[in-house]
Design an enzyme around this catalytic site. Structure first.
Site, PDB file in Angstrom:
ATOM      1  CE  LYS A 111     -10.731   2.665   4.719  1.00 54.08           C
ATOM      2  NZ  LYS A 111      -9.442   2.412   4.057  1.00 54.08           N
ATOM      3  CD  GLU A 120     -10.931   3.566   1.269  1.00 54.95           C
ATOM      4  OE1 GLU A 120      -9.924   3.166   0.672  1.00 54.95           O
ATOM      5  OE2 GLU A 120     -10.885   4.321   2.250  1.00 54.95           O
TER       6      GLU A 120
HETATM    7  O1  LIG Z   1      -8.050   6.533   0.547  1.00 56.35           O
HETATM    8  C1  LIG Z   1      -7.332   5.575   0.729  1.00 56.35           C
HETATM    9  C2  LIG Z   1      -7.588   4.515   1.666  1.00 56.35           C
HETATM   10  O2  LIG Z   1      -8.296   4.871   2.826  1.00 56.35           O
HETATM   11  C3  LIG Z   1      -6.442   3.548   1.950  1.00 56.35           C
HETATM   12  O3  LIG Z   1      -7.038   2.338   2.305  1.00 56.35           O
HETATM   13  C4  LIG Z   1      -5.516   4.032   3.047  1.00 56.35           C
HETATM   14  O4  LIG Z   1      -4.996   5.294   2.695  1.00 56.35           O
HETATM   15  C5  LIG Z   1      -4.359   3.043   3.294  1.00 56.35           C
HETATM   16  O5  LIG Z   1      -3.581   2.949   2.153  1.00 56.35           O
HETATM   17  P1  LIG Z   1      -2.242   2.077   2.083  1.00 56.35           P
HETATM   18  O6  LIG Z   1      -2.641   0.653   2.147  1.00 56.35           O
HETATM   19  O7  LIG Z   1      -1.619   2.467   0.778  1.00 56.35           O
HETATM   20  O8  LIG Z   1      -1.406   2.497   3.257  1.00 56.35           O
END
Ligand SMILES: O=C[C@H](O)[C@H](O)[C@H](O)COP(=O)(O)O
Length: 281
Positions: A111, A120
């Site tokens: 993540k 998170e």
């Molecule tokens: O820092 C961001 C997070 O970990 C997001 O949850 C991860 O990058 C996934 O993002 P997306 O749903 O836009 O693919």
């Protein structure tokens, strides 16, 4: 939007709606809301259930984007440190939903693609049940296969030394993430830190390890936990985008609450419109 992008958005939406249907129960009080583009659909799915369903719930964000989503949807917002403390313990979140950049076959995660990994992780460990929601591009047998870098949140002034140590650990070209095109200079996190993206060859799982030497990464290939432990030993690294170890259900059995980083299930929206659920075994 291209037809490929439409397919991906529709996959994210299907996964989010099914995850919320399966895991958000009407009696829940505290719900974690992660960051990224997939979580937008998680919030839509919650709102679609109606105020009678979610009106008694309080939503805990993982950063400023997530806070904005909760506010815009008219949901009740509270920061992680504003939960009531009962018998000396902050109450656990009933469930937390979040996206992921890559999910391996043991439900370890990468993540931090959106620079929100630190909060998170705090929200994930505070939840009894953590659910990952993603589209089909995120499913992978081993981490660092398709998402080839591990996001690492660092104190800015430690960056040169952390970059050196990462190279010594076998990461060929770690880089401080740029804020461009929207911000000149480095990407600054919600916590005032920087992100280093460190590429590593695909990581091993414990079941792949034949000898201790392999697990230690001396052949250049790291096992997830060994790498995570080694990274977190380095002063200057505030948190890493590897979510590993055990999930909330296992943590309760082991008496290791507040250490569960892994989801109990990952929901993947597929290109054919179906949703594949990967449950912890
Ligand atoms: O820092 C961001 C997070 O970990 C997001 O949850 C991860 O990058 C996934 O993002 P997306 O749903 O836009 O693919």
């Amino acid at each position: 939007m291209s037809s490929a992008a439409i397919l991906v958005e529709s996959a994210k939406k299907s996964a989010a709606f099914q995850a919320v249907n399966d895991h958000l129960l009407p009696e829940y009080k505290y719900v974690g809301i992660g960051s990224g583009s997939t979580v937008v659909y998680v919030v839509d799915a919650i709102v679609s259930k109606g105020r009678e369903f979610y009106g008694g719930m309080t939503f805990i964000p993982t950063g400023s984007q997530s806070k904005g989503l909760i506010r815009k949807a008219g949901l009740t917002l509270a920061n992680l440190d504003e939960r009531p403390v009962v018998d000396g313990k902050p109450v656990a979140l009933d469930v937390a939903f979040d996206g992921a950049d890559e999910v391996d076959e043991d439900l370890n995660l990468i993540k931090g693609g959106g620079a929100c990994l630190f909060q998170e992780k705090l929200v994930a460990i505070a939840a009894k049940k953590f659910i990952a929601v993603a589209d089909y591009r995120k499913q992978s047998p081993r981490l660092c296969t398709t998402w080839k870098t591990i996001p690492i949140e660092v104190l800015p002034l430690s960056a040169p030394d952390v970059l050196l140590r990462l190279r010594e650990m076998g990461s060929p070209s770690p880089t401080v993430r740029s804020g461009l095109p929207s911000k000149a200079g480095e990407c600054v996190t919600d916590n005032g830190m920087w992100i280093i993206d460190a590429p590593f060859p695909p990581l091993r799982l414990p079941k792949d390890i034949n000898t201790e030497v392999e697990g230690l990464g001396k052949d250049g290939i790291w096992e997830v936990k060994t790498l995570a432990d080694e990274l977190l030993r380095l002063p200057g690294i505030v948190e890493i985008g590897l979510f590993h170890g055990f999930n909330g259900v296992e943590a309760v059995k082991l008496g290791k609450q507040l250490q569960a980083q892994k989801p109990v299930a990952a929901y993947f929206g597929l290109a054919n419109g179906e949703v594949q659920v990967q449950n912890a075994v």
